[in-house]
Scaffold this motif. Structure first.
Motif, PDB file in Angstrom:
ATOM      1  N   ASP A  52       0.833  -1.211   0.000  1.00  0.00           N
ATOM      2  CA  ASP A  52       0.000   0.000   0.000  1.00  0.00           C
ATOM      3  C   ASP A  52       0.864   1.256   0.000  1.00  0.00           C
ATOM      4  O   ASP A  52       0.542   2.248  -0.669  1.00  0.00           O
ATOM      5  CB  ASP A  52      -0.918   0.017   1.219  1.00  0.00           C
ATOM      6  N   GLU A  53       1.954   1.230   0.758  1.00  0.00           N
ATOM      7  CA  GLU A  53       2.856   2.383   0.814  1.00  0.00           C
ATOM      8  C   GLU A  53       3.493   2.632  -0.540  1.00  0.00           C
ATOM      9  O   GLU A  53       3.672   3.792  -0.958  1.00  0.00           O
ATOM     10  CB  GLU A  53       3.925   2.160   1.879  1.00  0.00           C
ATOM     11  N   TYR A  54       3.835   1.565  -1.255  1.00  0.00           N
ATOM     12  CA  TYR A  54       4.411   1.713  -2.602  1.00  0.00           C
ATOM     13  C   TYR A  54       3.436   2.469  -3.502  1.00  0.00           C
ATOM     14  O   TYR A  54       3.813   3.412  -4.196  1.00  0.00           O
ATOM     15  CB  TYR A  54       4.733   0.340  -3.185  1.00  0.00           C
ATOM     16  N   GLU A  55       2.185   2.056  -3.506  1.00  0.00           N
ATOM     17  CA  GLU A  55       1.191   2.723  -4.353  1.00  0.00           C
ATOM     18  C   GLU A  55       1.073   4.198  -3.993  1.00  0.00           C
ATOM     19  O   GLU A  55       0.989   5.063  -4.876  1.00  0.00           O
ATOM     20  CB  GLU A  55      -0.165   2.031  -4.219  1.00  0.00           C
ATOM     21  N   TYR A  56       1.055   4.480  -2.709  1.00  0.00           N
ATOM     22  CA  TYR A  56       0.897   5.859  -2.253  1.00  0.00           C
ATOM     23  C   TYR A  56       2.101   6.715  -2.641  1.00  0.00           C
ATOM     24  O   TYR A  56       1.946   7.829  -3.154  1.00  0.00           O
ATOM     25  CB  TYR A  56       0.708   5.863  -0.737  1.00  0.00           C
ATOM     26  N   VAL A  57       3.300   6.203  -2.414  1.00  0.00           N
ATOM     27  CA  VAL A  57       4.508   6.991  -2.686  1.00  0.00           C
ATOM     28  C   VAL A  57       4.701   7.173  -4.190  1.00  0.00           C
ATOM     29  O   VAL A  57       5.006   8.276  -4.661  1.00  0.00           O
ATOM     30  CB  VAL A  57       5.745   6.334  -2.047  1.00  0.00           C
ATOM     31  N   VAL A  58       4.529   6.124  -4.978  1.00  0.00           N
ATOM     32  CA  VAL A  58       4.731   6.242  -6.428  1.00  0.00           C
ATOM     33  C   VAL A  58       3.682   7.165  -7.041  1.00  0.00           C
ATOM     34  O   VAL A  58       3.993   8.003  -7.894  1.00  0.00           O
ATOM     35  CB  VAL A  58       4.679   4.855  -7.104  1.00  0.00           C
ATOM     36  N   SER A  59       2.443   7.036  -6.610  1.00  0.00           N
ATOM     37  CA  SER A  59       1.369   7.852  -7.195  1.00  0.00           C
ATOM     38  C   SER A  59       1.379   9.273  -6.675  1.00  0.00           C
ATOM     39  O   SER A  59       0.735  10.148  -7.265  1.00  0.00           O
ATOM     40  CB  SER A  59       0.008   7.216  -6.900  1.00  0.00           C
ATOM     41  N   GLY A  60       2.103   9.511  -5.576  1.00  0.00           N
ATOM     42  CA  GLY A  60       2.064  10.835  -4.969  1.00  0.00           C
ATOM     43  C   GLY A  60       0.707  11.159  -4.375  1.00  0.00           C
ATOM     44  O   GLY A  60       0.348  12.326  -4.203  1.00  0.00           O
ATOM     45  N   GLY A  61      -0.054  10.114  -4.052  1.00  0.00           N
ATOM     46  CA  GLY A  61      -1.390  10.332  -3.507  1.00  0.00           C
ATOM     47  C   GLY A  61      -2.435  10.646  -4.554  1.00  0.00           C
ATOM     48  O   GLY A  61      -3.571  10.988  -4.213  1.00  0.00           O
ATOM     49  N   GLN A  62      -2.069  10.527  -5.839  1.00  0.00           N
ATOM     50  CA  GLN A  62      -3.007  10.797  -6.925  1.00  0.00           C
ATOM     51  C   GLN A  62      -3.689   9.506  -7.366  1.00  0.00           C
ATOM     52  O   GLN A  62      -3.145   8.412  -7.187  1.00  0.00           O
ATOM     53  CB  GLN A  62      -2.271  11.424  -8.114  1.00  0.00           C
ATOM     54  N   THR A  63      -4.866   9.616  -7.962  1.00  0.00           N
ATOM     55  CA  THR A  63      -5.604   8.434  -8.403  1.00  0.00           C
ATOM     56  C   THR A  63      -5.561   8.247  -9.914  1.00  0.00           C
ATOM     57  O   THR A  63      -6.294   7.422 -10.448  1.00  0.00           O
ATOM     58  CB  THR A  63      -7.071   8.526  -7.942  1.00  0.00           C
ATOM     59  N   THR A  64      -4.704   9.021 -10.596  1.00  0.00           N
ATOM     60  CA  THR A  64      -4.586   8.850 -12.039  1.00  0.00           C
ATOM     61  C   THR A  64      -3.886   7.531 -12.347  1.00  0.00           C
ATOM     62  O   THR A  64      -3.168   6.983 -11.508  1.00  0.00           O
ATOM     63  CB  THR A  64      -3.792  10.010 -12.661  1.00  0.00           C
ATOM     64  N   LEU A  65      -4.080   7.019 -13.543  1.00  0.00           N
ATOM     65  CA  LEU A  65      -3.535   5.719 -13.907  1.00  0.00           C
ATOM     66  C   LEU A  65      -2.018   5.696 -13.809  1.00  0.00           C
ATOM     67  O   LEU A  65      -1.427   4.705 -13.362  1.00  0.00           O
ATOM     68  CB  LEU A  65      -3.968   5.347 -15.334  1.00  0.00           C
ATOM     69  N   PHE A  66      -1.371   6.806 -14.216  1.00  0.00           N
ATOM     70  CA  PHE A  66       0.091   6.883 -14.190  1.00  0.00           C
ATOM     71  C   PHE A  66       0.543   8.015 -13.278  1.00  0.00           C
ATOM     72  O   PHE A  66      -0.200   8.977 -13.064  1.00  0.00           O
ATOM     73  CB  PHE A  66       0.630   7.131 -15.603  1.00  0.00           C
TER      74      PHE A  66
END
Length: 334
Positions: free
Chosen positions: A228-242
């Motif tokens: 979950d932390e990976y998703e949050y850090v990579v996305s920057g907290g954004q919900t866009t696909l990339f």
């Protein structure tokens, strides 16, 4: 006393630079191993796609870390909206068929087939509480570990003293010569110059299984990113696909833009280890590599191939990890 709420977004982002600095120094005092040297404490500002993020950074035992504020009920996973199937940068017009190793041939010629593909290879939409994190800006190869700081001129060392003792016993007087690397039958040691003249970060190459590596890091107070932390850090907290937005790119950048200033490689076949030994993030297209979507989807924060590195007929990717320190006020370590 430190107010935990101030370490979460958006409260953190509303603080002044001085307030962030005072909180950050408390984090370093209470959550970082006191045997590890902390230097170069400084503010940092990152601008990605016109949006600014202000935080604090520090060198811990020769590695730079950036404070990433936590997020309560962070939106994770990806909800396919239907708009992505019309994005020309993601889909080829040809009739090539994708071949999933576990499923029958999967054509992507209709909108429904494309939506199914995106759903198949992204994590399900959900919310999760993300703790505040100190995240190493640069990833390390999975077979390398940062030991600490060493000054050959004075023979001073600070860091993992147990591993350093093994290094000294193994290489002897070569250590003070500070070559670029020392390779022995037992281990390989690398000398990485720091900003301080005559000082080096020592790294040791050890082929440790993931669980053993995480246990070894824990003895110094470190961990790796949870899924979950990976998703949050990579996305920057954004919900866009990339991380760079909702659409694909004609040409991938050498480094994926990150709103927190953490560096993630845009090289294909780079897989990130997480706290779950069965969950690796990033990685490689598992369905043939014939279409644009296959080349770009692995760089989504929410991409999930469901495959382990080197499993079956997939190539062995470069395997990396980011060291982290969790700022947790709970009894458990999340």
């Amino acid at each position: 006393m430190m107010n935990p709420q101030q370490l979460n977004r958006p409260t953190w982002e509303q603080l002044t630079g001085e307030q962030q600095h005072l909180l950050f120094t408390q984090i370093l005092r209470y959550f970082v191993n006191p045997l590890l040297p902390t230097t170069e404490i400084a503010p940092v500002r990152i601008t990605v796609q016109g949006k600014n993020f202000a935080s604090q950074t520090v060198m811990i035992a020769g590695q730079r870390y950036i404070f990433v504020p936590g997020q309560l009920q962070a939106q994770l996973g990806y909800q396919v909206t239907g708009q992505e199937v019309l994005t020309p940068q993601l889909w080829d017009d040809g009739s090539a068929v994708l071949e999933h190793p576990d499923l029958p041939a999967m054509a992507l010629t209709t909108n429904g087939q494309r939506e199914r593909y995106l759903t198949e290879f992204t994590t399900a939409p959900r919310t999760a509480d993300i703790p505040p994190l100190l995240v190493a800006q640069q990833p390390l190869p999975i077979d390398q570990r940062s030991v600490g700081l060493y000054t050959p001129g004075t023979d001073d060392f600070s860091g993992d003293v147990v591993t350093f003792k093994k290094i000294r016993q193994n290489v002897g007087s070569q250590l003070r010569q500070a070559p670029r690397a020392i390779v022995t039958p037992e281990m390989s040691i690398y000398f990485v110059p720091t900003a301080v003249l005559g000082e080096y970060q020592l790294r040791v190459a050890e082929a440790l299984p993931p669980m053993v590596l995480t246990q070894t890091l824990a003895r110094q107070g470190f961990s790796v990113l949870a899924p979950d932390e990976y998703e949050y850090v990579v996305s920057g907290g954004q919900t866009t696909l990339f991380p760079w937005g909702a659409q694909g790119l004609t040409d991938l950048p050498p480094v994926i833009p990150n709103r927190f200033g953490i560096r993630f490689s845009a090289r294909q076949y780079t897989a990130e280890m997480t706290t779950d030994p069965l969950t690796w993030r990033g990685g490689w297209p598992v369905s043939g590599g014939q279409k644009k979507v296959e080349a770009q989807l692995p760089f989504s924060a929410f991409y999930d191939s469901g495959r382990l590195p080197g499993f079956g007929d997939l190539p062995l990717p470069q395997q990396v990890y980011h060291q982290v320190i969790r700022v947790s006020f709970d009894d458990d370590d999340r």
